[in-house]
Scaffold this active site. Structure first.
Site, PDB file in Angstrom:
ATOM      1  CG  ASP A 356      -4.110   1.280  -3.535  1.00  0.00           C
ATOM      2  OD1 ASP A 356      -3.695   0.250  -2.959  1.00  0.00           O
ATOM      3  OD2 ASP A 356      -3.455   2.370  -2.777  1.00  0.00           O
ATOM      4  CG  ASP A 358      -0.356   0.306  -2.254  1.00  0.00           C
ATOM      5  OD1 ASP A 358      -0.573   1.643  -2.278  1.00  0.00           O
ATOM      6  OD2 ASP A 358      -1.005  -0.670  -2.095  1.00  0.00           O
ATOM      7  CG  ASP A 404      -1.287   5.178  -3.262  1.00  0.00           C
ATOM      8  OD1 ASP A 404      -1.770   5.660  -4.350  1.00  0.00           O
ATOM      9  OD2 ASP A 404      -1.461   4.803  -2.295  1.00  0.00           O
TER      10      ASP A 404
HETATM   11  N1  DCT Z   1      -0.415   2.584   5.539  1.00  0.00           N
HETATM   12  C1  DCT Z   1      -0.342   2.804   6.862  1.00  0.00           C
HETATM   13  N2  DCT Z   1      -1.399   3.892   7.321  1.00  0.00           N
HETATM   14  C2  DCT Z   1      -2.237   4.397   6.731  1.00  0.00           C
HETATM   15  C3  DCT Z   1      -2.240   4.037   5.383  1.00  0.00           C
HETATM   16  C4  DCT Z   1      -1.579   3.166   4.830  1.00  0.00           C
HETATM   17  O1  DCT Z   1       0.290   2.078   7.596  1.00  0.00           O
HETATM   18  N3  DCT Z   1      -3.050   5.038   7.322  1.00  0.00           N
HETATM   19  C5  DCT Z   1       0.483   1.805   5.119  1.00  0.00           C
HETATM   20  C6  DCT Z   1      -0.166   0.131   5.388  1.00  0.00           C
HETATM   21  C7  DCT Z   1      -0.653  -0.362   4.086  1.00  0.00           C
HETATM   22  C8  DCT Z   1       0.061   0.544   2.805  1.00  0.00           C
HETATM   23  O2  DCT Z   1       0.531   1.590   3.695  1.00  0.00           O
HETATM   24  C9  DCT Z   1      -0.900   0.795   1.653  1.00  0.00           C
HETATM   25  O3  DCT Z   1      -1.876   1.379   1.878  1.00  0.00           O
HETATM   26  P1  DCT Z   1      -3.479   0.791   1.291  1.00  0.00           P
HETATM   27  O4  DCT Z   1      -3.262   0.663  -0.165  1.00  0.00           O
HETATM   28  O5  DCT Z   1      -4.624   2.012   1.945  1.00  0.00           O
HETATM   29  O6  DCT Z   1      -3.787  -0.502   2.045  1.00  0.00           O
HETATM   30  P2  DCT Z   1      -3.711  -1.940   1.370  1.00  0.00           P
HETATM   31  O7  DCT Z   1      -3.469  -2.837   2.640  1.00  0.00           O
HETATM   32  O8  DCT Z   1      -2.562  -2.122   0.286  1.00  0.00           O
HETATM   33  O9  DCT Z   1      -5.142  -2.326   1.160  1.00  0.00           O
HETATM   34  P3  DCT Z   1      -5.683  -2.314  -0.400  1.00  0.00           P
HETATM   35  O10 DCT Z   1      -5.420  -3.901  -0.621  1.00  0.00           O
HETATM   36  O11 DCT Z   1      -7.259  -2.215  -0.374  1.00  0.00           O
HETATM   37  O12 DCT Z   1      -5.060  -1.353  -1.266  1.00  0.00           O
HETATM   38 MG    MG Z   2      -2.940  -1.035  -1.408  1.00  0.00          MG
END
Ligand code: DCT
Ligand code: MG
Length: 480
Positions: A356, A358, A404
Site C-alpha cells: 500500500d 501510507d 492509508d
Molecule cells: N504498523 C505497526 N503495527 C502494525 C501495523 C502497522 O506499527 N500492526 C506501522 C508500521 C508500518 C506502518 O504502520 C505502515 O504499515 P504497513 O503499510 O502495513 O507496513 P509497511 O512497512 O508500509 O509495509 P508495505 O511496504 O508492505 O506497505
Molecule cells: Mg505500507
C-alpha cells in the site's frame, strides 16, 4: 657476571634472572616515584605506534602497573590505561591465557560491547617476560612462544563472531541484507505462525530473520550464529539445513501446505483478517473462486477487496507511490491550505515496492487537522467522479491501489511519524525498549514517563530517540 633485576621489574614469583642487567637499575630507579597514578602520561614521544599495549592490573597490582607503565612510556612505548579495541598486546603477570581471556570478556561487557570480545588473532596475550625483555632492548622484541599465553581455543570457538544488540531499535537494519535467502525462509515460518494465530511464534521467527538481515556479511555456517540474540534452536536448525542442503524441508512443505496457501489467498482479500479466513478455511473455502461460489455474506470492504483482488495484490511501485503522493497533496491543499502531507510506511524507509502507500497528514495550527481525512476523501471522490467500489467502466484505464491516510495534531506529529514509519518489528521493539528498559510507554500519540508520571514532549523523531536513550536511526535503518 650474574645480572641483577630491579625488584619492581621482576615478577613477584616468577623470576627470570636473565632479563635486565645491573646497569639498567639506575635508569629504572630514576623513573620511580611514590605515586601510583598510571594516568600520568608524561610527554614521552611514542616511538612504537604499531604495538598498542595494555598492562593487566590483575595479580600485578596497581603500583607495579603504574611503575611499569611509566617505564614503558619513557622508552617510547604506547601504553593504554584502558582496554579497548585498539589494543594489540595484553601484558599480564602470573595469569593463564584463560584467566586473561575471562577478564577481557567481562571488561568488554562492562564497557557495553556485549558479546564481542576481540578475536584471538587481533590481540596477543603476552607474559610480562616479553615486556621486560622489550624494556631491556628499548624496543618491542620479537614474540617467542615462551612469551605467549596459551590461547583459549575452546573459548574462542564459543565466542559469537558478531555483536548484535538484542532490540531491533538499537540496530540499523538497511534493505541491503547479506542473508536474504535465510531470512526469507524464516519469514515464511513467521507468516505461517501468524496465519495460525500463533503470535508469539510469529514474532520469534520475525526477530530471527531480522538478526540475519542485520549481519554485516553472508553466513556460511550455522555455528557462526551461536550466542546471537533471537536465534533459537528452531531457527538455527532451519539455517543449518539451508546452508547444508540448499533448502529447508519444513519451509518447503509449509509453502506447499493447503492451509498456508489458502490462508494467504483469503487474507490477501482487502478487509479479510486471519479469523474470518480461518472460519472460511474450515468450511472448505480455500480460494477466491470458492469464496465467490459459496454465497458467504461479505461486508462492504470485503466486497471491494474481492472486486479489486488482482489489482490490490499487485505490488505498488515507488513511481506509483509518488504519483499518488502528488494527488493526495493536491487534495489536501485544496481542502485545507497549509496542511502538510508526509510519506510514511515502507516507502519512507526506502522500499521500492509496497502493499500500500501510507501518508501522514497534519496542520501547523493545532486543531485545524480535525476532519481533514474526510474532506480529502470527499474531494478525491468528487474529482474522480466515482468511488472505489464503482467499477462499471467498460475499458479500465486505472488500477486500484490501497492508500492509508493517517492524521495527527501537530503536537503528536513526531510520535505519529515515528510510529507509522515502521517496520512493524522496529515499532514493536521501540515500545518494548521503552517499557522494559526505560519505564516509559510509547505510542503513535505520545511518550509517557511512568516514573516521572508525565508526558515527554517531542517535535522530532530525534528528540524521541533521545528521550528513550537510543542512538537516532534514520528511516532507512529501520528495515528490521
Ligand atoms: N504498523 C505497526 N503495527 C502494525 C501495523 C502497522 O506499527 N500492526 C506501522 C508500521 C508500518 C506502518 O504502520 C505502515 O504499515 P504497513 O503499510 O502495513 O507496513 P509497511 O512497512 O508500509 O509495509 P508495505 O511496504 O508492505 O506497505
Ligand atoms: Mg505500507
Amino acid at each position: 657476571m650474574r645480572p641483577i633485576l630491579d625488584d619492581r621489574l621482576r615478577a613477584p614469583e616468577k623470576r627470570n634472572p636473565t632479563m635486565v642487567p645491573l646497569k639498567r637499575r639506575r635508569v629504572v630507579s630514576s623513573c620511580d616515584s611514590s605515586t601510583s597514578d598510571v594516568s600520568n602520561t608524561n610527554n614521552n614521544r611514542i616511538k612504537f605506534q604499531q604495538q598498542v599495549l595494555f598492562l593487566l592490573e590483575r595479580k600485578m597490582g596497581s603500583s607495579r602497573r603504574a611503575f611499569l607503565t611509566r617505564l614503558g612510556r619513557s622508552k617510547g612505548f604506547r601504553i593504554e590505561e584502558r582496554f579497548s579495541e585498539s589494543v594489540t598486546h595484553v601484558i599480564s603477570e602470573n595469569n593463564s591465557g584463560d584467566e586473561v581471556w575471562a577478564w577481557l570478556n567481562s571488561a568488554q561487557e562492562e564497557g557495553g560491547h556485549h558479546g564481542q570480545p576481540p578475536a584471538p588473532p587481533a590481540v596477543r596475550l603476552l607474559d610480562i617476560s616479553w615486556y621486560t625483555e622489550s624494556m631491556h632492548e628499548g624496543r618491542p622484541v620479537e614474540i617467542q612462544d615462551r612469551h605467549t599465553l596459551q590461547e583459549p581455543q575452546q573459548n574462542a570457538e564459543e565466542l559469537p563472531l558478531f555483536s548484535v544488540p538484542s532490540y531491533a531499535c538499537q540496530r540499523s537494519t538497511t534493505l541491503h541484507s547479506h542473508n536474504l535467502l535465510l531470512s526469507d525462509a524464516l519469514s515464511v515460518l513467521a507468516q505461517s505462525a501468524e496465519l495460525a494465530e500463533d503470535e508469539g511464534r510469529g514474532v520469534a521467527f520475525r526477530r530471527a530473520a531480522a538478526v540475519l538481515n542485520f549481519l554485516p556479511k553472508a553466513i556460511s555456517a550455522a555455528e557462526h550464529l551461536r550466542g546471537l540474540p533471537s536465534l533459537g534452536e528452531h531457527s538455527l536448525r532451519v539455517v543449518q539445513e539451508i546452508l547444508e542442503d540448499g533448502s529447508s524441508r519444513e519451509v518447503e512443505s509449509t509453502k506447499q501446505s493447503d492451509q498456508y496457501r489458502a490462508m494467504k489467498a483469503l487474507t490477501g482479500i482487502f478487509g479479510v483478517g486471519v479469523k474470518t479466513a480461518h472460519r472460511w478455511f474450515k468450511l472448505g473455502i480455500h480460494t477466491l473462486a470458492q469464496l465467490e461460489d459459496s454465497g458467504q455474506a461479505l461486508n462492504h470492504t470485503q466486497q471491494a477487496g474481492v472486486q479489486h483482488y488482482s489489482d490490490l495484490n499487485q505490488p505498488v511501485t515507488k513511481a506509483e507511490a509518488d504519483a499518488i503522493g502528488h494527488l493526495v497533496e493536491t487534495a489536501v491543499v485544496a481542502v485545507s491550505p497549509g496542511a502538510q502531507v508526509t510519506l510514511i510506511g515502507g516507502f519512507r524507509r526506502g522500499k521500492v515496492t509496497g502493499h500500500d502507500v501510507d501518508f501522514l497528514l497534519t496542520h501547523p495550527e493545532e486543531g485545524k487537522e480535525d476532519g481533514l481525512i474526510f474532506k480529502v476523501v470527499a474531494w478525491l471522490e468528487a474529482q474522480e467522479g466515482r468511488s472505489l467500489d464503482d467499477g462499471k467502466e467498460t475499458q479500465k484505464a486505472w488500477r486500484a491501489v490501497r492508500v492509508d491516510l493517517v492524521v495527527s495534531p501537530k503536537s503528536q506529529y513526531a510520535f505519529a511519524l515515528l510510529g507509522w514509519t515502521g517496520s512493524k518489528l522496529f515499532e514493536r521493539d521501540l515500545r518494548r525498549w521503552a517499557g522494559h528498559e526505560r519505564s516509559m510507554s510509547l505510542s503513535s500519540h505520545a511518550l509517557f514517563d511512568i516514573k516521572q508520571g508525565k508526558h515527554l514532549r517531542a517535535d522530532s523523531e530525534e528528540e524521541i530517540f533521545a528521550h528513550l536513550g537510543l542512538d537516532y536511526i534514520p528511516p532507512s535503518g529501520r528495515n528490521a
